[in-house]
Design a protein around this motif. Structure first.
Motif, PDB file in Angstrom:
ATOM      1  N   VAL B  37      47.027 -49.829  76.293  1.00  5.71           N
ATOM      2  CA  VAL B  37      45.890 -49.029  75.874  1.00  5.71           C
ATOM      3  C   VAL B  37      44.685 -49.623  76.579  1.00  5.71           C
ATOM      4  N   ALA B  39      40.871 -49.374  77.432  1.00  3.74           N
ATOM      5  CA  ALA B  39      39.627 -48.750  76.990  1.00  3.74           C
ATOM      6  C   ALA B  39      38.643 -48.662  78.153  1.00  3.74           C
ATOM      7  N   ILE B 184      48.890 -43.619  68.669  1.00  3.19           N
ATOM      8  CA  ILE B 184      48.598 -44.285  69.944  1.00  3.19           C
ATOM      9  C   ILE B 184      49.502 -45.507  70.130  1.00  3.19           C
ATOM     10  N   TYR B 196      41.468 -44.974  76.852  1.00  4.77           N
ATOM     11  CA  TYR B 196      40.736 -44.698  75.624  1.00  4.77           C
ATOM     12  C   TYR B 196      39.243 -44.811  75.918  1.00  4.77           C
TER      13      TYR B 196
END
Lengths: 316, 491
Positions: B37, B39, B184, B196
């Protein structure tokens, strides 16, 4: 369930109106309910039905096609002038006419994609071009329709008008496109929101091309039926059909802004218009008064059909 | 991190984008891997949206390249991006409200089609990923959170390898947010790359593995989330270590008090302005600044507000009512809802105060022109003629015309939304002077701006908004850092 009742009534309003008109006309006018007259209503409504079913696809996609009336008119003149009453010419001439109609529709699609002109203006321009082409060709009726088309448009087979078979075929095909095909989903998506449709990967240009082509084709088929009804290439044959088609589509519950369409509703609306005009004819009411009546019915029916949209405006 | 040993799944090399003269993205490099993930953080205008739009195929980059699994990825449309396995869920959801969930989920895919199979496939998909969706439901009847799930399901229905989420929690409740985070985590476990995009720092720490920080269109850093802190991210988002301190001037004594009270979905808001005071309203995009500003001036009535001047409540049922009471809103979007672009400067300036210049419905052109000229002269408008179309003017002069329109209404409270957006530096200074002059004349000004420096330079007092609420009031000595910390929820 109770809460949805008004919405349900609004959605099915056109069918209730159709039923009401059938009952009223049958009760009030003895000639109306004869099988011959009922069949007559159906054959008279057939060209508009074919056009309106095609227009349902166009309006569901959030577009509009004003050129269909004159395109049908061009097909009438073309078929009658070229065939001139000859049976042998019927098939090739009809094939040529349908090809031409589809090509004009496709041209609308290509221009709409390339030039990004509002479809209302674009197809209005096309309406004018087609009307001009017809009048350059002839300013009076020319030629004769081949006998096969007279049969198609006017005769009955085992009591059922032949034209009804054509209408049913077109309606089933368009219904299948709308309800059971990917193109139908894409049409509704494009009509719902072009930006959203594009973002999720709907090929919007191809969809627009397809729907205008189908619209042209339906105009061509309607032209064939009109040629059969008139028997001759009358240059004004298609005038005004485009507006009647749009009215029928909207009366039938298709959202004018697009996103949701109903073929069955369109057919019911075409019948409503056909019954009103037939009943008023039987009552020997003048054509001009009929226009007034038709207009009032359209306005009233549209109002009854969209109670939710109205409250939204008030609340905003 | 072991994923770094592999080839990046998505890689940007020297990615740049300019619109006209403005550079939105400038030589951005970054690499993100399957199963993470990642960001993307940045303040307003850092280039997050531009980067996302390039990745999603909305527009091509003007420089540099994007690589997907090592191969160059040239997406000329969102469709092409989706086909390659890159799906973007925008803040503005692309859900068609009249279609069913199943239809929405399978929109845009090619291949065979049957409605029954559509429903069956959607059902299977939702079961597989644990998405609480009824395939037969009509999308428009679902909550926003439900519609967001449709978009996620749509991405999962294809062969998505990269899922980009744009501020996905801004419309969600806390429970819905936790459900999204669980989804997620599952996507990550199954090897997807989740990009993200957010400016909510606490969420980066809740679910992010790594974070790339953008500032003014450039990449500043890519960090392991476990090795950084909210304070460091804020510092990277602002850019300068040296803290420029601002002393907000004392709040002027108050001959008149304007009290505003209202209801937002997140609770009550209350604010008070004194006449002659400039109150800055800070907050990130989506924090509700503009909505609050518009609600106060009765432009929108989504958030009901009560306004009292010297204790007397006003009945504001329309923008016209607000203007009659001297509450005037200056839009953030001149082109869309500010100017009548083809009309003349005079007409644009006097449009909100025609009542003053007409009798029995007939306009008196001379007083209209003279009053307008006087106001525009005071604002030092530069134009070849006051009868020229307003569209001829530069951005700064267009903004002055709108200020002129507001002044002709004799404002008591001026609500200014981004008054210097799209305005050159010289005009900016002039607008600052106008604002300060107005305050000196006793007008209360509520100033909304994305430029924290501008707020600090002009305001007597700052209010910071987050999630539709006013979370902090700042007076006296402060700096950009403190404002951004409050706006991101880091402090």
């Amino acid at each position: 369930m109770i809460r949805r009742l008004p919405a349900l009534l609004a959605r099915t309003g056109i069918y209730w109106l159709l039923l009401l008109l059938l009952v009223l006309a049958s009760a009030a006018i003895p000639e109306f309910r004869t099988p011959a007259n009922l069949a007559n209503v159906l054959t008279q409504s057939a060209p508009l039905a074919v056009l309106a079913v095609g227009q349902t696809l166009v309006i569901t996609a959030g577009l509009i096609d004003l050129s269909v009336g004159q395109l049908a008119g061009l097909v009438v003149v073309l078929v009658c002038a070229l065939a001139d009453g000859s049976s042998a010419a019927a098939v090739p001439v009809v094939a040529l006419a349908l090809l031409l109609a589809a090509a004009v529709g496709a041209l609308n699609g290509v221009l709409s994609n390339r030039l990004r002109i509002d479809p209302l203006i674009l197809t209005f321009g096309m309406l004018s071009v087609l009307q001009g082409v017809i009048f350059v060709w002839t300013d009076r009726s020319i030629g004769r329709a081949p006998p096969e088309l007279l049969w198609l448009a006017n005769e009955r087979l085992l009591g059922v008008p032949v034209s009804l078979v054509l209408v049913a075929a077109v309606a089933l095909a368009c219904g299948a496109i709308l309800r059971r095909s990917r193109l139908g989903l894409h049409l509704a998506a494009l009509g719902g929101s072009e930006e959203s449709a594009r973002r999720v990967g709907v090929p919007t240009a191809r969809v627009r091309l397809a729907v205008f082509t189908l619209s042209g084709l339906s105009a061509g088929l309607a032209g064939i039926l009109i040629a059969g009804r008139l028997g001759t290439g009358y240059p004004m044959a298609g005038a005004g059909y485009e507006l009647d088609a749009i009215v029928a589509v909207v009366l039938g519950g298709t959202a004018l802004a697009g996103g949701r369409g109903s073929i069955a509703g369109t057919l019911a609306a075409v019948l409503v218009l056909g019954i009103v005009s037939n009943a008023l004819n039987l009552l020997q009411i003048s054509a001009f008064v009929q226009m007034v009546a038709k207009g009032l019915i359209v306005i009233a029916a549209i109002l009854a059909n969209q109670p939710r949209a109205r409250t939204r405006v008030v609340a905003a | 991190m072991e994923a770094e040993l592999n080839q990046p799944l998505l890689e940007a090399r020297g990615l740049g984008k300019s619109f006209g003269g403005t550079v939105a993205l400038d030589g951005v490099d970054f690499a993100a891997f399957a199963g993470e993930v990642h960001a993307i953080a940045g303040a307003n205008g850092a280039g997050k949206s531009t980067l996302m739009n390039i990745i999603g195929g909305v527009f091509p980059p003007s420089a540099g390249t994007l690589h997907l699994a090592g191969a160059p990825a040239l997406f000329d449309s969102p469709r092409a991006a989706r086909a390659a396995g890159v799906s973007v869920v925008y803040q503005e959801l692309a859900v068609l409200p009249l279609l069913t969930v199943a239809e929405n989920v399978h929109l845009g895919r090619s291949g065979g089609f049957s409605r029954r199979r559509l429903v069956a496939e959607t059902e299977a998909l939702c079961r597989e990923w644990g998405l609480p969706l009824d395939p037969r439901a009509v999308a428009g009847e679902l909550s926003i959170a439900g519609q967001q799930l449709i978009e996620i399901a749509r991405a999962l229905a294809g062969t998505t390898r990269v899922l980009v989420l744009d501020e996905p929690t801004s419309v969600l409740s806390l429970g819905e947010r936790d459900r999204l985070f669980a989804i997620i985590a599952e996507l990550k476990r199954r090897g997807l790359l989740v990009l993200y995009v957010t400016h909510r720092l606490e969420e980066i720490f809740a679910i992010g593995d790594r974070v790339t920080v953008l500032r003014n269109g450039r990449k500043v850093a890519t960090l392991d989330v476990s090795a950084t802190s909210q304070a460091e991210l804020v510092r990277l988002m602002i850019g300068h270590d040296v803290r420029e301190r601002f002393d907000l001037p004392p709040v002027p004594s108050a001959p008149r008090r304007i009290e505003i009270e209202g209801e937002t979905p997140r609770g009550k808001v209350r604010l008070t302005l004194n006449s002659g005071e400039i109150v800055g309203l800070a907050g990130l995009v989506g924090s509700g600044r503009t909505r609050l500003a518009r609600a106060i001036a009765a432009v929108d009535r989504e958030w009901p507000m009560t306004v009292r001047i010297d204790g007397k409540p006003l009945r504001l049922r329309s923008t016209g009512d607000a203007i009659r009471h001297g509450i005037v809103y200056l839009t953030e979007d001149r082109k869309r809802d500010g100017l009548f672009r083809p009309l003349s400067i005079v007409v644009n300036a006097s449009a909100a105060s025609l009542g003053r210049f007409s009798r029995w419905g007939l306009l008196a052109p001379k007083p209209e022109r003279e009053a307008t000229e006087a106001v525009l002269r005071r604002l030092r408008l530069v134009a070849r003629s006051l009868h020229a179309p307003v569209s001829e003017l530069s951005g700064g002069n267009q903004q002055k015309v709108l200020f002129g329109r507001a002044l002709l209404c004799a404002p008591r409270l001026l609500v200014c939304d981004e008054p210097t957006r799209g305005v050159d530096v010289g005009a900016k200074d002039e607008i600052y002077e106008i604002l300060m002059d107005l305050a000196a004349d006793g007008v209360a000004i509520l100033l909304v701006s994305s430029e924290t420096k501008e707020l600090l330079a002009l305001s007597h007092r700052l209010l910071v908004m987050r999630d539709g609420r006013i979370v902090r009031e700042i007076v006296g000595r402060t700096d950009e850092h403190a404002v951004l910390m409050a706006a991101t929820g880091a402090a």
